[in-house]
Structure formats: C-alpha cells, structure tokens
Design an enzyme around this catalytic site. Sequence first.
Site, PDB file in Angstrom:
ATOM      1  N   ASP A   7     -64.566   2.182 -45.903  1.00  0.00           N
ATOM      2  CA  ASP A   7     -63.827   3.361 -45.465  1.00  0.00           C
ATOM      3  C   ASP A   7     -62.703   3.668 -46.436  1.00  0.00           C
ATOM      4  OD1 ASP A   7     -65.476   3.402 -43.261  1.00  0.00           O
ATOM      5  OD2 ASP A   7     -64.043   2.367 -41.959  1.00  0.00           O
ATOM      6  N   ASP A  45     -54.795   0.383 -35.082  1.00  0.00           N
ATOM      7  CA  ASP A  45     -54.778  -0.434 -33.878  1.00  0.00           C
ATOM      8  C   ASP A  45     -54.310  -1.863 -34.114  1.00  0.00           C
ATOM      9  OD1 ASP A  45     -57.059  -1.036 -35.321  1.00  0.00           O
ATOM     10  OD2 ASP A  45     -58.468  -0.515 -33.729  1.00  0.00           O
ATOM     11  N   ASP A  72     -69.565  -1.589 -43.961  1.00  0.00           N
ATOM     12  CA  ASP A  72     -69.354  -0.277 -44.562  1.00  0.00           C
ATOM     13  C   ASP A  72     -67.987  -0.258 -45.229  1.00  0.00           C
ATOM     14  OD1 ASP A  72     -67.647  -0.062 -42.302  1.00  0.00           O
ATOM     15  OD2 ASP A  72     -69.292   0.809 -41.149  1.00  0.00           O
TER      16      ASP A  72
END
EC number: 2.7.7.19
Length: 467
Positions: A76, A158, A74
């Site tokens: 983002d 992260d 996907d």
Amino acid sequence: MLKKLFKSFRLPLKRKAHPRSTPEVLSNRQHALQRAKFSRNAVNVVERLQHAGYQAYLVGGCVRDLLLGLQPKDFDVATSATPEQVRAEFRNARVIGRRFKLAHVHFGREIIEVATFRANHPQGDDEEDSHLSSRNESGRILRDNVYGSLEDDAQRRDFTINALYFDVTGERILDYAHGVHDIRNRLIRLIGDPEQRYLEDPVRMLRAVRFAAKLDFDIEKHSAAPIRQLASKLRDIPSARLFDEVLKLFLAGYAEHTFDLLVEYDLFAPLFPASAAALKRNPDYTGTLIRQALANTDERIAQGKPVTPAFLFAALLWPALPARVLHLQERGMPPIPAMQEAAHDLITEQCQRIAIPKRFTLPIREIWDMQERLPRRSGKRADLLLENPRFRAGYDFLLLREDAGEETGGLGDWWTDYQDATDSERRSMIRDLANRQEEAGDGPAKKRRRGGRNKRRGPSTDAPAGD
C-alpha cells in the site's frame, strides 16, 4: 531475527500513549529494509508521485511484515495526492470506494492501493465537511474522506504497528507511534483512546484479533480492556462488510487461533449467535468440531490448496442445526424435510448478521442435506450418491463430525471403503448392509412387486418415509 532486522537500533524502555507530531526516523543503518524487498510496481508508484511533486510512502502492513521477516500479501502507498490526482498520473488507475475513497493502480494481476493522507474527523456539526465525513449517534464513522497531512494520517491509523512509513528515496522508516517498539515487544496497541477508536469503527476489534493471531502478538492490555464491553457494537456493522471481515479472519491461514481469540474476547457471539449458543450448551463437541474444521482449513492454505467458504460456514453453523432438526422431527416432520427447513431458518437468521452470498448458502445446505442422505445406502442409492457433485464435500463433512465425537455407527469407514471398492465388492457391501439391517430388526429389504411400485413399510433408520 528481529535483532538482525533492526541492527543496532535501541529503543526507549517507556513509550508515550499517543502518536508523535514528528516521527522517529530510523536510517538505513538502523534497520535491514531495502527498497528491493518491496514490490517493484509499488516503488515505481511512489517514485512517480514524488517526481510529480507529491509526498508518497510505502505504508502499513508491508513495512510491518517485512520488519518481521514475513512476505507481505500486498503493498500500500500513502500520499498527499487525492484519488483524482493519482488517476491523472496513472492511466492504469481507477478511483474506487465511497465510504473510503482511494485509487487502485493496476499492473497486470497486481494492484497497488494508493490512499490519500487522512485527517481526524470533525467532532462538531460542520456542514462544510458533512459530505466528506460523518458519524452516527454512537460515534461510528460512516464516511472517511477528510484529507490531511502525513502527521494527521499517522494519528488516525488504527494500530501503532501500522503507522510506519517507508521512504524509498533514503530507505528511512518514519515511526509516528512507536510502532517499531511494539513490533519488538510483539504487541497490538491501538493509537489513541481505545474505547473511542472502537466506537468509531467496531471492526477494529476484529482487526486487533486478526493481527494478534496472524503475527502471534498479544493485544496490549489497555487496547484489550474495552473489547468485551463493546463487542455487541458489531451488530451495528453492515452484514455485507462483516462477511468480508469474517473471510479475512478465517481464510488467512491462522483460523484456529483466531477462533480462540474471538471466543476469549466475546466477539464470536455477535458474529455467530446460534453457534455461540451451541458452544455454551455443548462446549466439548462444538468447540472440537469448529476447531478441527479451522485446523483443516489452515492446513489446506499452508499447502496451497483451495478452500471454499461454503464448507467453512457449514462447519461454523452446524452445531446449531441438529437440535432444530430434532425439534421438527418430534413434531412429525420426516428427517430430510426437517433438515431442509431447519437449514433454511438457520441460514436466514445468520445472514442477518453476516451476509453470506447465495453462491455459498446453496452449497452449505447441500452439504448438510448430504448428512441425512449418506446413511441411506440400500439398493442403488449408494451409487447415486457417489455421482452427486456434493458427495465429496458431504463425505468430508461426515468425517469431520466423527472426528468431533459424533457416533455414526462406522458410516465414515463404510463410505471410505465403498469408494475404493470394485463393482462386485460394492454389491457385496450393499447385500451385507441389507442383511445386517434385517437382522437388527430394521425391516427386510424392499422388494418390487410385479406390475406395481415399491410399497413402503414405514419409517426406518435407513429409509424413512419422505425420502
């Protein structure tokens, strides 16, 4: 491959431990990414937001994967626009989420996820921000809606390899945390202090394992060091969220490697406590069965075949089941009721850790129940079992057990032959089976008495009382 993707770009030998306040900028002469490689819809979203006066970039996994020559799952977008502002720009957008509010822009079956730049969370008791961001006593973030700048957003991501931003206008990569360096060195590295970041969200430990398995990277030693000590923190994560994370771990095509990493870092036990105990008691059988099931899952995914989570969870939990069934049988319960009760108890316990939906727990129990029914083939039972909608899953599960070393007396081969046999061959197989059972002392075949019902002769391996 990586040399071609990064062209002549040279990286420093050493890197800083924390993200930069200003990015390292890779021009389109220093990497091989082009806007044409990204989703056209995602590029359009970025351009429309930029034309409306907002900052917007393609970010994270899609940039990372394309740098590695992989096709992203996907695409983002990160932007300075709030979710409500994104919705105002796109009629096909809707705002979702509570813990982490963002916008989904729909283009037919493709969804472009648009997230607002986030900032680090306030450490004090600022009541003004309490409705946007909060932590529990252990430091875990409960809500994550404190918006900030692009630099803030990079620092709170992260892993370094996910803090890469692609500017579609100039085809530049903005690298705030030396993520390109870690991609070239095939390392999973947390941004910031690893222990603090894991305490903020213990699921990051699972994400580290997932990325390491997917990309065939190593977890950098400082990022790996606290994992075993903090693995128990996964018990604080809502069971519904862990279900989603487990599906990501095991249904992405690299489940077998993922399992090995989970075991290595003591993360398997907090997810599957009963199965981890079985793995400790009988590592050869349990490890072989689970790895074979996961390898089969990876193979089906690679071939584009469907995979059901029910079969996967049935295999992950099965090693903990036989001992429970045997315990109930020793107390006098017939095999099938013992299987049903033990299955119910095991699944109930497991759902306290991972909230497996009922649409999967029911077929799990039916697959297990089929393991007690498949040996019972006398009379018309074999044909009735073939008509059972769970026969195929139960049969496949039987073969999985045999591959793991379970001794079933050739039951898998018998069912394989029976499925391919003609009607007359099947009748012959049933007669031969009855004769062998009688010769082995398992009791003669039951005969129907005129004017009455079958008279059971008591328990046997093929047709116990209570079936």
